[in-house]
Design a protein around this motif. Structure first.
Motif, mmCIF file in Angstrom:
data_model
loop_
_atom_site.group_PDB
_atom_site.id
_atom_site.type_symbol
_atom_site.label_atom_id
_atom_site.label_comp_id
_atom_site.label_asym_id
_atom_site.label_seq_id
_atom_site.Cartn_x
_atom_site.Cartn_y
_atom_site.Cartn_z
ATOM 1 N N GLU A 1 2.181 1.479 -3.585
ATOM 2 C CA GLU A 1 1.153 1.928 -4.185
ATOM 3 C C GLU A 1 0.649 3.385 -4.431
ATOM 4 O O GLU A 1 0.674 4.142 -5.230
ATOM 5 N N MET A 2 0.620 3.967 -3.107
ATOM 6 C CA MET A 2 0.401 5.315 -2.763
ATOM 7 C C MET A 2 1.492 6.265 -3.258
ATOM 8 O O MET A 2 1.170 7.355 -3.763
ATOM 9 N N ASN A 3 2.708 5.858 -3.289
ATOM 10 C CA ASN A 3 3.747 6.502 -3.812
ATOM 11 C C ASN A 3 3.596 6.763 -5.545
ATOM 12 O O ASN A 3 3.925 7.781 -5.945
ATOM 13 N N VAL A 4 2.990 5.969 -6.104
ATOM 14 C CA VAL A 4 2.692 5.771 -7.593
ATOM 15 C C VAL A 4 1.631 6.823 -7.677
ATOM 16 O O VAL A 4 1.613 7.706 -8.409
ATOM 17 N N VAL A 5 0.456 6.681 -6.824
ATOM 18 C CA VAL A 5 -0.465 7.545 -7.168
ATOM 19 C C VAL A 5 -0.314 8.982 -6.696
ATOM 20 O O VAL A 5 -0.757 9.686 -7.431
ATOM 21 N N CYS A 6 0.286 9.154 -5.716
ATOM 22 C CA CYS A 6 0.878 10.591 -5.417
ATOM 23 C C CYS A 6 1.524 11.265 -6.256
ATOM 24 O O CYS A 6 1.620 12.358 -6.452
ATOM 25 N N HIS A 7 2.716 10.387 -6.703
ATOM 26 C CA HIS A 7 3.831 11.147 -7.501
ATOM 27 C C HIS A 7 4.172 10.939 -8.950
ATOM 28 O O HIS A 7 4.581 11.699 -9.704
ATOM 29 N N ALA A 8 3.536 9.740 -9.316
ATOM 30 C CA ALA A 8 3.927 9.205 -10.825
ATOM 31 C C ALA A 8 2.584 9.442 -11.682
ATOM 32 O O ALA A 8 1.609 9.616 -11.149
ATOM 33 N N GLU A 9 2.766 9.374 -12.985
ATOM 34 C CA GLU A 9 1.621 9.193 -13.785
ATOM 35 C C GLU A 9 0.837 8.003 -13.803
ATOM 36 O O GLU A 9 -0.363 7.992 -13.849
ATOM 37 N N LYS A 10 1.839 6.899 -13.913
ATOM 38 C CA LYS A 10 1.212 5.455 -13.819
ATOM 39 C C LYS A 10 2.117 4.438 -13.365
ATOM 40 O O LYS A 10 3.443 4.943 -13.409
ATOM 41 N N GLY B 1 6.456 11.582 5.154
ATOM 42 C CA GLY B 1 7.919 11.092 4.932
ATOM 43 C C GLY B 1 8.102 9.703 5.522
ATOM 44 O O GLY B 1 9.260 9.281 6.114
ATOM 45 N N MET B 2 7.373 9.137 5.648
ATOM 46 C CA MET B 2 7.177 7.510 6.533
ATOM 47 C C MET B 2 7.023 6.565 5.598
ATOM 48 O O MET B 2 7.457 5.350 5.847
ATOM 49 N N GLY B 3 6.846 6.798 4.148
ATOM 50 C CA GLY B 3 6.448 5.575 3.046
ATOM 51 C C GLY B 3 7.623 4.746 2.991
ATOM 52 O O GLY B 3 7.643 3.556 3.194
ATOM 53 N N LEU B 4 8.766 4.957 2.368
ATOM 54 C CA LEU B 4 10.071 4.387 2.151
ATOM 55 C C LEU B 4 10.374 3.580 3.451
ATOM 56 O O LEU B 4 10.724 2.243 3.418
ATOM 57 N N PRO B 5 10.768 4.426 4.542
ATOM 58 C CA PRO B 5 11.061 3.641 5.790
ATOM 59 C C PRO B 5 10.290 2.650 6.231
ATOM 60 O O PRO B 5 10.570 1.488 6.813
ATOM 61 N N ASN B 6 8.683 2.921 5.976
ATOM 62 C CA ASN B 6 7.767 1.951 6.369
ATOM 63 C C ASN B 6 7.861 0.713 5.562
ATOM 64 O O ASN B 6 7.726 -0.515 5.939
ATOM 65 N N TYR C 1 0.922 -1.060 0.017
ATOM 66 C CA TYR C 1 0.079 0.084 -0.067
ATOM 67 C C TYR C 1 0.919 1.269 0.124
ATOM 68 O O TYR C 1 0.642 2.236 -0.748
ATOM 69 N N GLU C 2 2.032 1.213 0.857
ATOM 70 C CA GLU C 2 2.963 2.411 0.944
ATOM 71 C C GLU C 2 3.246 2.615 -0.593
ATOM 72 O O GLU C 2 3.588 3.812 -1.322
#
Lengths: 118, 146
Positions: free
Chosen positions: B52-61, B110-115, B49-50
């Protein structure tokens, strides 16, 4: 304590009731940051939050949150409630503010994820 | 899990916050149905989920590839997006480049990658600025009880 006791203590309205009417709540977590829930939850908590978007339900699903109580009288939209129904996560909404809701539950014996308060 | 690999691939749309989490929900359902240990399933779901959320938040797809291998579970998330200029900095707790709209949704702390690191046995990140990022996670299930 049982889900229904939580409802009473918070003077809450049930948006989606639990499938298990005897659902037991033993620990709670309060957060508006889903990042904190994802990194700090132990699983099995009641989540108290002022956020009402669908990511609250998704986050709860991932970390095995037992139930969610929205504070400040906030209500998620119908699609978000529907997602909670599909995922089997019961929902409450209370007019209490976050601190007051937490304090009431703590005074009645609910503890945090670490298991201790006092 | 006797030598047979099971693989899935799911598309993830950038900025589609309504559907964000659907892919990780599927990953979790598959693992639950296969009877994996609940604590293991929970850790995989959080890491997935972390990512997946990084893609949704930062990427095009992006695409999430999910494979159950004989001795481990592997998730590879590749995206077309801005990339990560400094991976070591991005790994630090509290470092985030998320815009306000994402913070308002309860993310971008700022917890996504560490998590992801916390919930996986191996985490490898390769990124090209202006092109995209590939995140590879390996999670080993607990040994079955005899």
């Amino acid at each position: 304590m049982q889900f229904w006791e939580v409802k009473g203590i918070l003077e809450a309205e049930v948006l989606w009731e639990p499938v298990d009417l005897q659902l037991e709540i033993e620990i709670a977590q309060a957060a508006d940051l889903m990042s904190d829930v994802l990194s700090q939850s132990m699983g099995g908590e009641l989540l108290l939050t002022g956020l009402v978007n669908s990511q609250v339900i998704r986050t709860a699903e991932m970390v095995d949150i037992k139930a969610i109580a929205f504070v400040h009288g906030k209500r998620p939209d119908e699609k978000t409630i529907e997602l909670a129904r599909i995922k089997g996560i019961p929902l409450l909404t209370t007019r209490l503010f976050l601190f007051e809701a937490c304090a009431r539950l703590a005074m009645r014996g609910l503890t945090g994820s670490s298991g201790t308060i006092w | 899990m006797q030598g047979k690999a099971l693989e899935w691939a799911y598309e993830i749309e950038g900025k589609d916050f309504r559907n964000a989490g659907k892919v990780s929900s599927k990953v979790k359902e598959i693992l639950k149905e296969l009877g994996f240990d609940p604590a293991f399933v929970r850790g995989v779901a959080i890491a997935s989920y972390e990512a997946e959320m990084n893609v949704v938040c930062h990427a095009e797809k992006g695409t999430l590839h999910f494979a159950i291998l004989p001795e481990a579970l592997k998730i590879v998330v590749e995206d077309q997006g801005p990339g990560i200029p400094d991976i070591a900095l991005a790994m630090q707790e509290g470092y985030s480049t998320a815009p306000a709209e994402i913070r308002e949704m309860g993310f971008g702390a700022g917890m996504g990658l560490p998590n992801m690191k916390k919930n996986t046995d191996e985490l490898n990140i390769a990124s090209t600025v202006g092109k995209g990022t590939v995140v590879e996670m390996v999670i080993r299930p607990p040994l079955p009880r005899e």
